[in-house]
Design a protein around this motif. Sequence first.
Motif, mmCIF file in Angstrom:
data_model
loop_
_atom_site.group_PDB
_atom_site.id
_atom_site.type_symbol
_atom_site.label_atom_id
_atom_site.label_comp_id
_atom_site.label_asym_id
_atom_site.label_seq_id
_atom_site.Cartn_x
_atom_site.Cartn_y
_atom_site.Cartn_z
ATOM 1 N N PRO A 79 0.611 -1.166 -0.124
ATOM 2 C CA PRO A 79 -0.181 -0.160 0.344
ATOM 3 C C PRO A 79 0.746 1.278 0.057
ATOM 4 C CG PRO A 79 -0.049 -0.714 2.230
ATOM 5 C CD PRO A 79 0.638 -2.258 1.191
ATOM 6 N N GLY A 80 1.640 1.776 -1.205
ATOM 7 C CA GLY A 80 2.383 3.195 -1.368
ATOM 8 C C GLY A 80 4.066 2.347 -2.109
ATOM 9 N N THR A 81 5.066 3.196 -1.621
ATOM 10 C CA THR A 81 5.840 3.396 -2.217
ATOM 11 C C THR A 81 7.037 2.951 -1.153
ATOM 12 O OG1 THR A 81 4.906 4.968 -3.916
ATOM 13 C CG2 THR A 81 7.019 4.224 -3.992
ATOM 14 N N VAL A 82 7.813 1.825 -2.350
ATOM 15 C CA VAL A 82 9.390 1.624 -0.692
ATOM 16 C C VAL A 82 10.505 2.201 -2.374
ATOM 17 C CG1 VAL A 82 10.653 0.381 -0.072
ATOM 18 C CG2 VAL A 82 8.121 -0.008 -0.422
ATOM 19 N N VAL A 83 11.233 3.394 -1.169
ATOM 20 C CA VAL A 83 12.572 3.442 -1.780
ATOM 21 C C VAL A 83 13.812 3.243 -1.307
ATOM 22 C CG1 VAL A 83 13.448 5.548 -1.704
ATOM 23 C CG2 VAL A 83 11.572 5.888 -2.282
ATOM 24 N N PHE A 84 14.545 2.702 -2.117
ATOM 25 C CA PHE A 84 16.191 2.074 -1.191
ATOM 26 C C PHE A 84 16.685 2.980 -2.250
ATOM 27 C CE2 PHE A 84 12.780 -0.921 -3.137
ATOM 28 C CZ PHE A 84 12.580 -1.777 -2.071
ATOM 29 N N VAL A 85 17.419 3.033 -0.994
ATOM 30 C CA VAL A 85 18.786 4.319 -0.983
ATOM 31 C C VAL A 85 20.055 3.672 -0.544
ATOM 32 C CG1 VAL A 85 19.846 6.614 -0.296
ATOM 33 C CG2 VAL A 85 17.368 6.237 -0.236
ATOM 34 N N PHE A 86 20.068 3.756 -1.556
ATOM 35 C CA PHE A 86 22.511 2.972 -2.150
ATOM 36 C C PHE A 86 23.061 4.164 -1.563
ATOM 37 C CE2 PHE A 86 19.410 -0.519 -2.995
ATOM 38 C CZ PHE A 86 20.193 -1.720 -2.592
ATOM 39 N N GLN A 87 23.809 4.268 -0.994
ATOM 40 C CA GLN A 87 24.501 5.032 -0.798
ATOM 41 C C GLN A 87 26.434 4.984 -0.590
ATOM 42 O OE1 GLN A 87 23.580 7.598 3.312
ATOM 43 N NE2 GLN A 87 26.396 7.943 3.076
ATOM 44 N N PRO A 88 26.729 5.834 -1.104
ATOM 45 C CA PRO A 88 28.271 5.689 -1.638
ATOM 46 C C PRO A 88 29.035 6.634 -0.211
ATOM 47 C CG PRO A 88 27.668 6.898 -3.056
ATOM 48 C CD PRO A 88 26.076 7.295 -2.165
ATOM 49 N N ALA A 89 29.771 6.650 0.208
ATOM 50 C CA ALA A 89 30.608 7.278 1.123
ATOM 51 C C ALA A 89 30.100 7.812 2.158
ATOM 52 C CB ALA A 89 30.890 8.632 0.575
ATOM 53 N N GLU A 90 29.991 6.938 3.412
ATOM 54 C CA GLU A 90 29.212 6.966 4.138
ATOM 55 C C GLU A 90 30.622 6.723 5.461
ATOM 56 O OE1 GLU A 90 28.433 6.135 8.643
ATOM 57 O OE2 GLU A 90 29.820 5.123 7.777
ATOM 58 N N GLU A 91 31.513 6.483 4.841
ATOM 59 C CA GLU A 91 32.642 6.633 5.974
ATOM 60 C C GLU A 91 33.848 8.499 5.694
ATOM 61 O OE1 GLU A 91 33.131 4.628 8.236
ATOM 62 O OE2 GLU A 91 32.375 3.342 7.867
ATOM 63 N N GLY A 92 32.887 8.641 4.232
ATOM 64 C CA GLY A 92 34.342 10.172 4.248
ATOM 65 C C GLY A 92 34.120 10.401 2.878
#
Length: 401
Positions: A131-144
């Motif tokens: 019931p809705g939308t799922v956004v998948f966030v695959f993020q770079p550079a969490e360590e900086g």
Amino acid sequence: MFAAAKKIQPKVVEWRRDIHEHPELGNNEVRTAKLVAEHLKKLGIEVRTGVGKTGVVGVLKGGRPGGVVALRADMDGLPVQEQTGAPFASKVTTTYNGQTVHVAHACGHDAHVAILMGAAEVLAGMRDKIPGTVVFVFQPAEEGPPVGEEGGAPLMIKEGALKNPAPAAIFGLHVVPGEVGQLTWRPGPMMAASDRYEIKLKGKQTHGANPWSGIDIASMQAEVVLAFNQIAARQINVTRTPTILTVATVHGGVRYNIIPDDFTLAGTLRTFDPELRKDVMARAEKAVKGIAERYGGSGQIEWGTPNPVTSNDPALTAKMKPTLSRAAGGKIKDDIDYITGAEDFSYYQREIPGLFYDLGIGFPKGVNHSPFFNVMDESALEVGVRAQALTALDYLATAKR
């Protein structure tokens, strides 16, 4: 959903080992991003690439109307030489800050990516019921990001990761040493704010046999280190919240019998209280300036871009506790101690309510960022897939439209 998570477990393990063997540093996650993007596209998920340098954003539209929720995983490795002895251990080298370094997934981001890839496949397989939308966030550079570059969660947000569609909440997890498959967290502040700093000290070069002829900058920097230890241990109320002021690197000099002109120190400040953070920063600046002037030299401290406190929204955290308990088969703990490590997931939490939690993967020889860190029991990955998928489903089931 549980059956789907179990069915996909072998693929999650395979992805995790492949990513582990081919780690990439922040803003350079080209191979990893390609793997993720191709997987999401095969699932019929809308995909945006190149967000925040190498980030990938996937949008899964459910078959029923509803709200929007986000799930996040970080993709970058660390400049660490792996010593786990695993058959899929990293042998990758690259250039980092002008030096050739080894690269390893010494913080478990390989597991985070594989888990979210698995959750995406599980959710895509039941899209008609969502019931809705799922956004998948695959993020770079969490360590900086690399020196001189933008990156991580701030750049992802700046480049629209939380827009079109705009999620009303976000969830993320981190693998840690602990009981296999246990999910742990705390409401409110959970992980510390992190401030990087660099200290520049200036003296007067002289022969090591005649320190009185110049300015003994080596002794100057030693006093700065001692003063910083004293600030954290003796000048602030240690019963309030944890506060850590660490000097991690000291650079200066080229020869044993020459006292040099310059010294550079660097380290980190970890706090949970904004006012206490300001107080410690002011004390550190005063100490550097005062010690340097007493020696007849000069000193200044420069603060880098901070990571805010990772703080779990209390209402969202309470709402999702039954969900996480179901995902982990009741193996949860929601009152853990403060964690003095930092996480740039905190930037998302400044934009929308967020819940960040840890997943136990057994007890490797070393903690996160150690050359010995590894996922000791990969059965924990299945719990991670269930947790990511269930938090999205249960949140959307009760979200306001």
